[in-house]
Design a protein around this motif. Structure first.
Motif, mmCIF file in Angstrom:
data_model
loop_
_atom_site.group_PDB
_atom_site.id
_atom_site.type_symbol
_atom_site.label_atom_id
_atom_site.label_comp_id
_atom_site.label_asym_id
_atom_site.label_seq_id
_atom_site.Cartn_x
_atom_site.Cartn_y
_atom_site.Cartn_z
ATOM 1 N N MET A 10 0.971 -1.408 0.262
ATOM 2 C CA MET A 10 -0.327 -0.209 0.428
ATOM 3 C C MET A 10 0.850 1.603 0.039
ATOM 4 O O MET A 10 2.112 1.663 0.168
ATOM 5 C CB MET A 10 -0.735 -0.009 0.782
ATOM 6 N N SER A 11 0.225 2.138 0.125
ATOM 7 C CA SER A 11 0.961 3.437 -0.441
ATOM 8 C C SER A 11 2.574 3.210 -0.890
ATOM 9 O O SER A 11 3.772 4.079 0.119
ATOM 10 C CB SER A 11 1.262 4.384 1.510
ATOM 11 N N GLU A 12 2.561 3.298 -2.508
ATOM 12 C CA GLU A 12 3.897 2.979 -3.188
ATOM 13 C C GLU A 12 4.443 2.476 -3.191
ATOM 14 O O GLU A 12 5.956 2.343 -2.426
ATOM 15 C CB GLU A 12 4.232 4.892 -3.260
ATOM 16 N N GLY A 13 4.196 1.032 -2.017
ATOM 17 C CA GLY A 13 5.249 -0.105 -1.335
ATOM 18 C C GLY A 13 5.724 0.670 -0.021
ATOM 19 O O GLY A 13 6.704 -0.261 0.561
ATOM 20 N N THR A 14 5.508 1.591 0.431
ATOM 21 C CA THR A 14 6.128 1.952 1.838
ATOM 22 C C THR A 14 5.348 1.262 2.934
ATOM 23 O O THR A 14 5.547 1.434 3.822
ATOM 24 C CB THR A 14 6.327 3.784 2.104
ATOM 25 N N VAL A 15 3.793 0.732 2.564
ATOM 26 C CA VAL A 15 2.634 0.260 4.420
ATOM 27 C C VAL A 15 2.649 -0.783 3.642
ATOM 28 O O VAL A 15 2.600 -1.396 2.309
ATOM 29 C CB VAL A 15 2.114 0.885 4.109
ATOM 30 N N ILE A 16 2.862 -2.274 4.315
ATOM 31 C CA ILE A 16 3.022 -3.480 3.475
ATOM 32 C C ILE A 16 1.862 -3.976 4.958
ATOM 33 O O ILE A 16 1.772 -4.492 6.044
ATOM 34 C CB ILE A 16 4.171 -4.092 3.766
ATOM 35 N N ASP A 138 -1.894 9.832 -0.770
ATOM 36 C CA ASP A 138 -1.050 8.183 -0.828
ATOM 37 C C ASP A 138 -1.195 7.772 0.298
ATOM 38 O O ASP A 138 -0.761 6.443 0.299
ATOM 39 C CB ASP A 138 0.107 8.275 -1.670
ATOM 40 N N LEU A 139 -0.838 8.394 1.528
ATOM 41 C CA LEU A 139 -0.766 7.696 2.549
ATOM 42 C C LEU A 139 -1.882 7.005 3.339
ATOM 43 O O LEU A 139 -1.304 6.308 4.417
ATOM 44 C CB LEU A 139 0.198 8.671 3.538
ATOM 45 N N LEU A 140 -2.941 7.628 2.888
ATOM 46 C CA LEU A 140 -4.246 6.802 3.907
ATOM 47 C C LEU A 140 -4.418 5.595 3.153
ATOM 48 O O LEU A 140 -4.250 4.833 2.163
ATOM 49 C CB LEU A 140 -5.372 7.821 2.948
ATOM 50 N N ILE A 141 -4.275 5.039 4.076
ATOM 51 C CA ILE A 141 -4.642 3.045 4.321
ATOM 52 C C ILE A 141 -6.234 3.377 4.763
ATOM 53 O O ILE A 141 -7.104 4.070 5.317
ATOM 54 C CB ILE A 141 -3.336 2.376 4.888
ATOM 55 N N LEU A 142 -6.721 1.869 4.530
ATOM 56 C CA LEU A 142 -8.107 1.322 5.181
ATOM 57 C C LEU A 142 -9.121 2.361 5.040
ATOM 58 O O LEU A 142 -9.738 2.021 6.103
ATOM 59 C CB LEU A 142 -7.384 0.637 6.331
#
Ligand code: FES
Length: 277
Positions: A10-16, A138-142
């Motif tokens: 997620m987030s361009e590969g910075t969050v997995i 881009d850094l927003l998840i879920l």
């Protein structure tokens, strides 16, 4: 060994996201609890709060941000690979209570930790208002997962690229001014939890935060995870990880989290150089 059955960037590969086979942990895990994971024999142990657990499938889900050597090493593990050790569930489970209107505030990967707690609060009949914050879109998840377990959901971004331009505290103040909020749960970066707690103190609304200090054993023996809460020393691994947000000494926690910054940077750079070679 603990096999990765699903891996998502997620987030361009910075969050997995990793869904991991761990049937015994999945059977016992409750919202708010964490695991300590190690990639291989010589790897560092790091604590991660579970974003989900599925006792039927026998899996747990963790979501981490790549910030240093160990998380960069975790990122190299693909679907089908395995972690050497996953220990848990550790820590106390969240105390969930039907209270009326509750506000759940999440920032960064703290949103993953907040997800099972929000779902639990909704399931027992609370009206749940959720605020999610990120530096940018881009850094927003879920977002969809959190929307599904909330009655209302608001997003703020620091740069205004999505949702409301501003901080989670801006949205929270508006809600606190017009709603009869019984409890706030805030999980995310330490400064976010600090400023949410300062705001809710003004309104005298109980606030729960989840702390993620440096941990070693995770069982109350080393003292590495100590935090000051209400003037007393608490061990986040056994007394927490959740605490009364109005009582936490956030400045001390931030200082302790930064204690090995230089060494962490050095290790990370060394790891990246070796990976590229
Ligand atoms: S991690 Fe060692 S006492 Fe908590």
């Amino acid at each position: 060994m603990f096999k990765i059955v699903k891996r998502q960037e997620m987030s361009e590969g910075t969050v997995i996201l990793n869904e991991i086979e761990a049937p015994l942990i999945a059977k016992k895990a409750k919202p708010g609890q964490f695991v300590i994971m190690k990639a291989n024999e010589t790897g560092e142990r790091i604590p991660l709060t579970m974003a989900d657990a599925d006792p039927e499938k026998g899996t747990i889900t963790v979501i981490y941000m790549v910030v240093g050597k160990t998380t960069a090493l975790f990122k190299t593990l693909k679907e089908g690979d395995a972690y050497q050790d996953v220990i848990g569930p550790l820590g106390k489970a969240t105390h969930l209570e039907k209270q009326g209107t509750v506000v759940c505030v999440g920032g960064g990967t703290g949103i993953a930790v907040l997800h099972p707690i929000t779902r639990g609060l909704k399931e027992i009949g609370n009206r749940v208002i959720t605020i999610l914050g990120a530096r940018n879109k881009d850094l927003l998840i879920l977002e969809d997962h959190m929307r599904a377990v909330s009655d209302e959901l608001y997003v703020t971004t620091d740069d205004g690229s999505y949702g409301r331009h501003g901080l989670v505290t801006d949205a929270l103040r508006d809600i606190m001014e017009k709603e009869d909020v019984k409890q706030v749960v805030a999980i995310g970066p330490v400064p976010m939890m600090k400023f949410v707690s300062l705001l809710t103190k003004e309104f005298n609304v109980p606030t729960m935060v989840s702390l993620n200090p440096i941990m070693v054993d995770g069982t109350g023996m080393c003292g590495g995870c100590r935090v000051s809460v209400g003037g007393t020393t608490q061990f986040a691994c056994v007394d927490g990880p959740e605490f009364d947000g109005h009582q936490v000494d956030y400045d001390e926690l931030m200082k302790r989290l930064a204690a090995y910054c230089e060494e962490e940077k050095e290790c990370y750079n060394e790891f990246c150089t070796l990976e590229q070679a």
